[in-house]
Design an enzyme around this catalytic site. Sequence first.
Site, PDB file in Angstrom:
ATOM      1  N   GLY A 115     -12.246  -6.200  -3.582  1.00 36.75           N
ATOM      2  CA  GLY A 115     -12.033  -4.965  -2.750  1.00 36.75           C
ATOM      3  C   GLY A 115     -12.632  -3.637  -2.899  1.00 36.75           C
ATOM      4  CG  ASN A 116     -11.710  -0.002  -0.652  1.00 35.83           C
ATOM      5  OD1 ASN A 116     -12.467  -0.187  -0.165  1.00 35.83           O
ATOM      6  ND2 ASN A 116     -10.649   0.303  -0.284  1.00 35.83           N
ATOM      7  CB  THR A 118     -14.789  -5.338  -6.130  1.00 37.04           C
ATOM      8  OG1 THR A 118     -13.778  -5.704  -6.742  1.00 37.04           O
ATOM      9  CG2 THR A 118     -15.864  -6.439  -6.310  1.00 37.04           C
ATOM     10  CB  THR A 138      -7.933  -6.398  -0.470  1.00 34.67           C
ATOM     11  OG1 THR A 138      -6.828  -5.703  -0.569  1.00 34.67           O
ATOM     12  CG2 THR A 138      -8.848  -5.726   0.794  1.00 34.67           C
ATOM     13  CG  ASP A 140      -3.948  -3.670  -0.447  1.00 36.15           C
ATOM     14  OD1 ASP A 140      -2.766  -4.172  -0.428  1.00 36.15           O
ATOM     15  OD2 ASP A 140      -4.075  -2.971  -1.651  1.00 36.15           O
ATOM     16  NE  ARG A 175      25.113  -6.191   0.414  1.00 40.04           N
ATOM     17  CZ  ARG A 175      24.934  -7.173  -0.430  1.00 40.04           C
ATOM     18  NH1 ARG A 175      23.973  -7.953  -0.620  1.00 40.04           N
ATOM     19  NH2 ARG A 175      26.107  -7.442  -1.123  1.00 40.04           N
ATOM     20  N   GLY A 183       0.687  -2.446  -1.067  1.00 43.57           N
ATOM     21  CA  GLY A 183       0.096  -1.585  -0.271  1.00 43.57           C
ATOM     22  C   GLY A 183       0.109  -0.175  -0.871  1.00 43.57           C
ATOM     23  CD  GLU A 235       2.376  -1.283  -4.486  1.00 43.65           C
ATOM     24  OE1 GLU A 235       1.356  -1.887  -3.630  1.00 43.65           O
ATOM     25  OE2 GLU A 235       2.445  -1.665  -5.717  1.00 43.65           O
ATOM     26  NE  ARG A 279      23.103  -5.270  -3.222  1.00 45.08           N
ATOM     27  CZ  ARG A 279      24.107  -4.518  -3.288  1.00 45.08           C
ATOM     28  NH1 ARG A 279      24.242  -3.104  -2.770  1.00 45.08           N
ATOM     29  NH2 ARG A 279      25.231  -4.844  -3.390  1.00 45.08           N
TER      30      ARG A 279
HETATM   31  O1  F6P Z   1      -5.117  -4.318  -4.213  1.00 43.71           O
HETATM   32  C1  F6P Z   1      -4.135  -5.117  -3.918  1.00 43.71           C
HETATM   33  C2  F6P Z   1      -2.925  -4.808  -4.540  1.00 43.71           C
HETATM   34  O2  F6P Z   1      -2.022  -6.033  -4.048  1.00 43.71           O
HETATM   35  C3  F6P Z   1      -2.076  -3.552  -4.122  1.00 43.71           C
HETATM   36  O3  F6P Z   1      -1.328  -3.772  -2.888  1.00 43.71           O
HETATM   37  C4  F6P Z   1      -1.081  -3.418  -5.297  1.00 43.71           C
HETATM   38  O4  F6P Z   1      -0.831  -2.084  -5.707  1.00 43.71           O
HETATM   39  C5  F6P Z   1      -1.833  -3.860  -6.201  1.00 43.71           C
HETATM   40  O5  F6P Z   1      -2.783  -4.884  -5.931  1.00 43.71           O
HETATM   41  C6  F6P Z   1      -1.207  -4.196  -7.699  1.00 43.71           C
HETATM   42  O6  F6P Z   1      -2.152  -5.090  -8.245  1.00 43.71           O
HETATM   43  P1  F6P Z   1      -2.116  -5.494  -9.995  1.00 43.71           P
HETATM   44  O7  F6P Z   1      -0.423  -5.546 -10.136  1.00 43.71           O
HETATM   45  O8  F6P Z   1      -2.727  -6.729 -10.148  1.00 43.71           O
HETATM   46  O9  F6P Z   1      -2.528  -4.087 -10.729  1.00 43.71           O
END
Ligand code: F6P
Length: 361
Positions: A115-116, A118, A138, A140, A175, A183, A235, A279
């Site tokens: 990904g970025n 790398t 990725t 993401d 609920r 992400g 996230e 929840r």
């Molecule tokens: O880069 C991908 C990703 O899935 C992100 O969305 C997430 O925040 C991260 O990896 C978490 O990765 P790890 O738990 O392997 O450090």
Amino acid sequence: MAVLRIGILTSGGDCSGLNAAMRGAVKACYDRFGEKNTQIIGIKNGYYGLINGTAKEMKPSDFSGILTLGGTMLGTKRQSFKMLTSVGEDGVDKIKMMKNTYKDLKLDCLITLGGNGTHKTANLLSSEGLNIIGLPKTIDNDIYGTDVTFGFHTALETATGVIDRLHTTAASHSRVILAEIMGNKTGWLTLYSGIAGGADVIIIPECPYDIEKVIEAVEDRAAAGKKFSIIAVAEGAYDKDEAKLKRKDRSKLREEQGIKTATERIAYQIEASTGIESRVCVPGHMLRGGTPSAYDRYLSTAIGARAAKLIESAAFGYSVAVKNEIITENKLPDIAGISKPVPEDSQAVKTAKQIGISFGA
Ligand code: F6P
């Protein structure tokens, strides 16, 4: 023809399609240069293996039967760019060590799948004179310069499946259920799975939320007789007040509040304000696992195969990309380390708004 020695490594977080992409690259190399003229050297655990010289010569049979396999058969490790580029207390110059390994292994080129982060390191190694080709992976989908990355589609299927399943519990118990989707910096996966899974509210980092608006969306549904709501939250989401803070101050504030993600806080605030039980469900790393979807198998193969073409043309310092369904490439310095946030005017955002999905903003 001299035997071509091609190194290959997978770095950063794993995802589905890494093995398929390696298989695609290697099969295309065998096809172009002949098996006898191609030696593949697998470097274990990403740049960590390149630093430490952990590598093995691969056989053609190593690349059979892996198309449908999740994860990466070479292993991977997260190595921050900062850590790789700074000489730490151990006095080890990691860049120098990676260059030495490349030389010791007598590589003609190195394919890096990641990904970025790398790509940032790939670009640095390329500027240091190594022959590098990057392949964009990725879940993401946030690598600049490519419409899509492999791994995204499979994760999208899984995330959508999660949201689908949450519907029955949310409806049965009346609920609010919040699905926290991976992400950290971008919301592609949350946005697409939110639309595909029929979420009522989608919260992504590109659009800091206002808790009052989120609550309003839930209350509007309740007033319309809909007793449950599904909220897809990235996230890395944060609210409009946190948007004014720097990343590290945001984390500090969360620590003081005793929460890790916005999702937990939103759930608490909704329940406190509306009285509707709320929840949180966090599928987490499940989104990175499993057999690649048919589309990811295709995409990984196509992206991998492009590497062979680049090697044949001695076109190094590139990362393979997809633009309007065409497999092409970008120069590494043009894309390395640049993220690709969801644009406000993207089709997916428009579609979500057209069907009344709230962004809580
Ligand atoms: O880069 C991908 C990703 O899935 C992100 O969305 C997430 O925040 C991260 O990896 C978490 O990765 P790890 O738990 O392997 O450090």
